[in-house]
Design a protein around this motif. Structure first.
Motif, PDB file in Angstrom:
ATOM      1  N   MET A  54      -2.878   1.908  -4.170  1.00  0.00           N
ATOM      2  CA  MET A  54      -2.224   3.215  -4.263  1.00  0.00           C
ATOM      3  C   MET A  54      -3.298   4.271  -4.096  1.00  0.00           C
ATOM      4  O   MET A  54      -4.373   4.184  -4.704  1.00  0.00           O
ATOM      5  N   ARG A  55      -3.012   5.276  -3.282  1.00  0.00           N
ATOM      6  CA  ARG A  55      -4.010   6.304  -2.984  1.00  0.00           C
ATOM      7  C   ARG A  55      -3.326   7.675  -2.901  1.00  0.00           C
ATOM      8  O   ARG A  55      -2.255   7.822  -2.298  1.00  0.00           O
ATOM      9  N   SER A  56      -3.955   8.658  -3.481  1.00  0.00           N
ATOM     10  CA  SER A  56      -3.510  10.059  -3.377  1.00  0.00           C
ATOM     11  C   SER A  56      -2.062  10.246  -3.827  1.00  0.00           C
ATOM     12  O   SER A  56      -1.295  10.965  -3.189  1.00  0.00           O
ATOM     13  N   CYS A  57      -1.710   9.602  -4.910  1.00  0.00           N
ATOM     14  CA  CYS A  57      -0.410   9.838  -5.551  1.00  0.00           C
ATOM     15  C   CYS A  57      -0.723  10.623  -6.825  1.00  0.00           C
ATOM     16  O   CYS A  57      -0.728  10.074  -7.942  1.00  0.00           O
ATOM     17  N   ARG A  58      -1.010  11.897  -6.692  1.00  0.00           N
ATOM     18  CA  ARG A  58      -1.656  12.676  -7.747  1.00  0.00           C
ATOM     19  C   ARG A  58      -0.753  12.982  -8.937  1.00  0.00           C
ATOM     20  O   ARG A  58      -1.225  13.335 -10.018  1.00  0.00           O
ATOM     21  N   ASN A  59       0.572  12.884  -8.770  1.00  0.00           N
ATOM     22  CA  ASN A  59       1.480  13.161  -9.875  1.00  0.00           C
ATOM     23  C   ASN A  59       1.848  11.913 -10.669  1.00  0.00           C
ATOM     24  O   ASN A  59       2.616  11.987 -11.616  1.00  0.00           O
ATOM     25  N   LEU A  60       1.285  10.795 -10.274  1.00  0.00           N
ATOM     26  CA  LEU A  60       1.534   9.554 -11.001  1.00  0.00           C
ATOM     27  C   LEU A  60       0.597   9.514 -12.209  1.00  0.00           C
ATOM     28  O   LEU A  60      -0.607   9.318 -12.066  1.00  0.00           O
ATOM     29  N   LYS A  61       1.142   9.720 -13.388  1.00  0.00           N
ATOM     30  CA  LYS A  61       0.334   9.797 -14.601  1.00  0.00           C
ATOM     31  C   LYS A  61       0.335   8.487 -15.386  1.00  0.00           C
ATOM     32  O   LYS A  61      -0.507   8.279 -16.263  1.00  0.00           O
ATOM     33  N   LEU A  62       1.293   7.601 -15.083  1.00  0.00           N
ATOM     34  CA  LEU A  62       1.447   6.355 -15.823  1.00  0.00           C
ATOM     35  C   LEU A  62       1.118   5.161 -14.942  1.00  0.00           C
ATOM     36  O   LEU A  62       1.410   5.158 -13.742  1.00  0.00           O
ATOM     37  N   VAL A  63       0.532   4.158 -15.548  1.00  0.00           N
ATOM     38  CA  VAL A  63       0.304   2.898 -14.843  1.00  0.00           C
ATOM     39  C   VAL A  63       1.661   2.326 -14.447  1.00  0.00           C
ATOM     40  O   VAL A  63       2.630   2.438 -15.210  1.00  0.00           O
ATOM     41  N   PRO A  64       1.789   1.750 -13.230  1.00  0.00           N
ATOM     42  CA  PRO A  64       3.066   1.159 -12.836  1.00  0.00           C
ATOM     43  C   PRO A  64       3.645   0.268 -13.938  1.00  0.00           C
ATOM     44  O   PRO A  64       2.953  -0.607 -14.477  1.00  0.00           O
ATOM     45  N   GLU A  71       0.849  -1.191   0.000  1.00  0.00           N
ATOM     46  CA  GLU A  71       0.000   0.000   0.000  1.00  0.00           C
ATOM     47  C   GLU A  71       0.881   1.236   0.000  1.00  0.00           C
ATOM     48  O   GLU A  71       1.757   1.385   0.858  1.00  0.00           O
ATOM     49  N   VAL A  72       0.655   2.119  -0.969  1.00  0.00           N
ATOM     50  CA  VAL A  72       1.414   3.369  -1.080  1.00  0.00           C
ATOM     51  C   VAL A  72       0.417   4.516  -1.124  1.00  0.00           C
ATOM     52  O   VAL A  72      -0.431   4.577  -2.021  1.00  0.00           O
ATOM     53  N   GLU A  73       0.510   5.434  -0.166  1.00  0.00           N
ATOM     54  CA  GLU A  73      -0.435   6.542  -0.086  1.00  0.00           C
ATOM     55  C   GLU A  73       0.295   7.863   0.114  1.00  0.00           C
ATOM     56  O   GLU A  73       1.366   7.915   0.731  1.00  0.00           O
ATOM     57  N   GLN A  74      -0.280   8.919  -0.402  1.00  0.00           N
ATOM     58  CA  GLN A  74       0.173  10.299  -0.169  1.00  0.00           C
ATOM     59  C   GLN A  74       1.638  10.504  -0.541  1.00  0.00           C
ATOM     60  O   GLN A  74       2.386  11.166   0.174  1.00  0.00           O
ATOM     61  N   SER A  75       2.023   9.937  -1.669  1.00  0.00           N
ATOM     62  CA  SER A  75       3.353  10.206  -2.218  1.00  0.00           C
ATOM     63  C   SER A  75       3.175  11.237  -3.326  1.00  0.00           C
ATOM     64  O   SER A  75       3.053  10.898  -4.517  1.00  0.00           O
ATOM     65  N   ASP A  76       3.154  12.504  -2.941  1.00  0.00           N
ATOM     66  CA  ASP A  76       2.751  13.580  -3.848  1.00  0.00           C
ATOM     67  C   ASP A  76       3.739  13.812  -4.989  1.00  0.00           C
ATOM     68  O   ASP A  76       3.356  14.308  -6.053  1.00  0.00           O
ATOM     69  N   HIS A  77       5.010  13.472  -4.785  1.00  0.00           N
ATOM     70  CA  HIS A  77       6.019  13.736  -5.817  1.00  0.00           C
ATOM     71  C   HIS A  77       6.259  12.527  -6.722  1.00  0.00           C
ATOM     72  O   HIS A  77       6.991  12.627  -7.699  1.00  0.00           O
ATOM     73  N   LEU A  78       5.660  11.437  -6.414  1.00  0.00           N
ATOM     74  CA  LEU A  78       5.899  10.202  -7.161  1.00  0.00           C
ATOM     75  C   LEU A  78       5.324  10.304  -8.582  1.00  0.00           C
ATOM     76  O   LEU A  78       4.146  10.594  -8.756  1.00  0.00           O
ATOM     77  N   HIS A  79       6.183  10.062  -9.586  1.00  0.00           N
ATOM     78  CA  HIS A  79       5.687  10.088 -10.966  1.00  0.00           C
ATOM     79  C   HIS A  79       5.984   8.796 -11.728  1.00  0.00           C
ATOM     80  O   HIS A  79       5.459   8.596 -12.824  1.00  0.00           O
ATOM     81  N   THR A  80       6.818   7.898 -11.139  1.00  0.00           N
ATOM     82  CA  THR A  80       7.137   6.655 -11.835  1.00  0.00           C
ATOM     83  C   THR A  80       7.243   5.502 -10.849  1.00  0.00           C
ATOM     84  O   THR A  80       7.922   5.623  -9.820  1.00  0.00           O
TER      85      THR A  80
END
Length: 655
Positions: free
Chosen positions: A579-589, A554-563
């Motif tokens: 995964m929750r509230s990782c708003r800068n993640l634009k790509l599927v893992p 479970e990964v939550e509130q990682s605001d800078h995560l993009h990859t």
């Protein structure tokens, strides 16, 4: 050839007479009890060429009294013993590296005896493959081999105990085991009592007598119950044997003075004042409709020899002052009541072993709680909508409760000596401490190192800005299998990567940039990992062969995560990804197709771009990358007004 036994004849004497003038071969394997061994002396000692074959060194001297020719079978050589052990313990597979040392130690104790090796291996095959679980086995094995008769009786009592609970009522494993031990159904003391009680429960479940309600990531039972039909049978048997009386109507009809246990289910409490309950040792209360707190408090005077008092969920506003006069009380459960304080007179309960105050409004324990020296379980926390679980304040002197095995949650900042005093509690198994200040980190680490039996640790800082300074342990408790740290970390404590038994880990508000995954990836038993506002980096990479046993991530509130990148061979056993509230993640893992055992994926409050890409992936030529995932749920971040708040990709759900 069968030996004829006349009616009323003594079996042993009849056998001796039958063998008096005959040649016989006697094979002794697994004989340990004195009463069995002494019977060997009565066998005829003649000159007909009798033979006795025995594995057990203990009975050889006894066997020599009735035969001059004893054949002692050779013990298994190490290689043969190891093959037999692995065949039973690991079902023919090789022993995992992280279990090799302890497995070799356990096998050495068997002394090459096949019976002991088979018994040990069979028992280990039912355990989780962690050093902590394997270290529990020796005492449990001795208990199973030497006390089968007592085990049967005690297991039956434990089974009957389910009649105390209403139909369809799930009871947690910890609560049930604490009650069994308090009632005396487990005769062992100290550490072994918990293991034996756990064995009873596993036997009842494996025999389909008790149903599992929920399990944890290891498959261990969290709560259980019996179905209504079974419970009705238990109630009937219990009443016939006067084990427990279940009351569901007006108490005026109750006139059994031989029932040591009473369970009141939705019955009127008014009648309690008019009867003598001095014979009762255990009292359960269920149901709120007919419960009158003032009447019940006065009625407690009639239960003067009570040892167990279960008042979970009762509509109590204050601590019943009459309770402190129950001086023989060993177990008191006031969980999920509305009491706000515990009186100082609680020190009168000198036999109290369990005090459960969880989910109450108690914010501070009285200083006199430190005088209740037999306390083993002291459980207190307060649920707060804003702060979550809040601990209770304690005074200096908590270190005097040296019998404590479970202490949670207490505040550290009430007195800066608390963290240091905890070092006296060397029997501790589960510890929860909140509002820790940076200055107390070193003392807490020193105290934890002395807790050799510690299996669960929960620590939170005083605030999100306060640093958890915990990198002071060179030899952390080897049995620690659950760890939760909530607070800012400057770096991942180095001792975490040295926890061979760690199964579940939670990091909250840690705000680490780098080194986190590297510190955790080689943990041999880690099955569940929760990272909430714990990682502030931009890339999360799971390298080849990392997290070999992980089942839930479970990964939550990682605001800078993009990859997010999952390399081939990483997390091969992952079953659930959230995964929750990782708003800068634009790509599927990337590399989802490498997670071949992934069954569920939950992407909540994510970017609209991510959800759109997932939709395109589902319908495009690369759909095979996620076809193996049975359930996928998604929702967009609230800031994206054009994206549905919640979306269920039902075409992915294949149950």
């Amino acid at each position: 050839m069968g030996v004829p036994v006349p009616p009323g004849a003594n079996m042993e004497q009849n056998l001796v007479n039958y063998l008096e003038h005959r040649r016989y071969l006697l094979v002794l394997d697994g004989v340990w009890k004195d009463d069995w061994c002494n019977s060997i002396k009565n066998l005829p000692h003649n000159a007909n060429g009798n033979r006795i074959i025995c594995w057990n060194f203990y009975v050889r001297d006894l066997a020599s009294e009735c035969s001059d020719d004893i054949y002692n079978l050779d013990l298994l050589a190490w290689n043969e013993a190891w093959k037999l052990f692995c065949k039973k313990a690991f079902r023919g597979s090789e022993c995992p590296n992280h279990l090799k040392e302890i497995s070799e130690d356990l096998l050495t104790r068997c002394g090459g005896l096949p019976l002991a090796i088979v018994a040990l291996g069979s028992l280990l095959s039912t355990k989780s493959r962690t050093p902590a679980e394997f270290q529990k086995v020796p005492d449990s094995l001795v208990h199973n081999l030497e006390r089968n008769f007592e085990f049967g009786i005690m297991k039956r009592l434990c089974f009957l105990y389910f009649c105390n609970f209403p139909g369809g009522y799930p009871v947690t494993r910890g609560r049930l085991i604490r009650l069994w031990i308090t009632e005396g159904f487990v005769e062992e003391k100290g550490d072994q009592a918990l293991e034996v009680a756990d064995t009873y429960l596993k036997e009842l479940i494996s025999g389909c007598l008790v149903d599992t309600n929920t399990r944890d990531v290891q498959g261990l039972v969290r709560s259980c119950q019996v179905n209504n039909l079974v419970r009705e049978c238990l109630v009937s048997i219990s009443e016939d044997e006067r084990f427990c009386k279940v009351l569901t109507e007006n108490l005026d009809e109750y006139d059994h003075h031989s029932n040591r246990r009473i369970a009141i289910h939705d019955a009127f409490t008014d009648s309690l004042q008019s009867k003598d309950f001095s014979h009762v040792r255990t009292l359960f209360m269920f149901g709120k409709e007919n419960f009158t707190a003032s009447v019940f408090g006065k009625a407690l005077k009639r239960f003067k020899f009570l040892r167990v008092l279960e008042l979970k969920d009762a509509p109590l506003e204050t601590f019943p002052r009459e309770v402190v006069n129950l001086t023989l009380l060993r177990y008191l459960n006031l969980r999920n009541t509305k009491i706000k304080a515990v009186p100082g007179s609680v020190k009168k309960l000198q036999h109290l072993e369990t005090l459960d105050l969880r989910q109450t409004f108690v914010s501070e324990l009285p200083k006199t709680i430190c005088e209740v020296h037999k306390l083993v379980h002291l459980l207190v926390d307060k649920l707060d909508e804003d702060q979550g679980r809040v601990g209770a304040g304690v005074f200096s002197g908590i270190g005097d409760l040296v019998s404590l095995q479970k202490l949670l949650l207490i505040k550290a900042n009430k007195n800066n000596r608390i963290a240091k005093e905890l070092g006296n509690l060397t029997a501790m198994r589960k510890l929860g401490i909140t509002e820790l200040e940076s200055r107390d980190g070193k003392d807490l680490c020193a105290s934890i190192q002395k807790m050799k039996h510690l299996s669960c640790l929960y620590v939170t800082s005083r605030s999100k800005e306060e640093v958890l300074d915990l990198d002071y342990m060179s030899t952390p408790p080897s049995l620690l299998h659950r760890l939760s740290l909530e607070g800012k970390l400057l770096e991942t404590p180095s001792w975490i990567s040295k926890l061979p038994s760690l199964v579940k880990m939670s990091l909250k508000s840690s705000r680490l940039d780098g080194g986190l995954i590297e510190a955790l990836q080689a943990l041999p038993c880690l099955m569940e990992l929760q990272l909430v506002d714990a990682f502030i980096g931009e890339e999360l990479e799971f390298t080849c062969n990392s997290f070999q046993e992980l089942r839930m991530l479970e990964v939550e509130q990682s605001d800078h995560l993009h990859t997010v990148l999952v390399c081939e061979g990483a997390m091969p056993n992952l079953q659930k990804l959230t995964m929750r509230s990782c708003r800068n993640l634009k790509l599927v893992p990337l590399g989802l197709n490498n997670l071949t055992r992934l069954e569920e994926m939950y992407l909540y409050e994510m970017s609209e771009e991510l959800i759109t890409e997932l939709d395109n992936l589902r319908t495009g030529e690369y759909h095979w990358m996620i076809d193996h995932i049975q359930v996928i749920h998604t929702s967009c971040s609230p800031v994206n007004s054009t994206c549905p708040r919640f979306r269920n990709l039902s075409s992915f759900a294949r149950y």
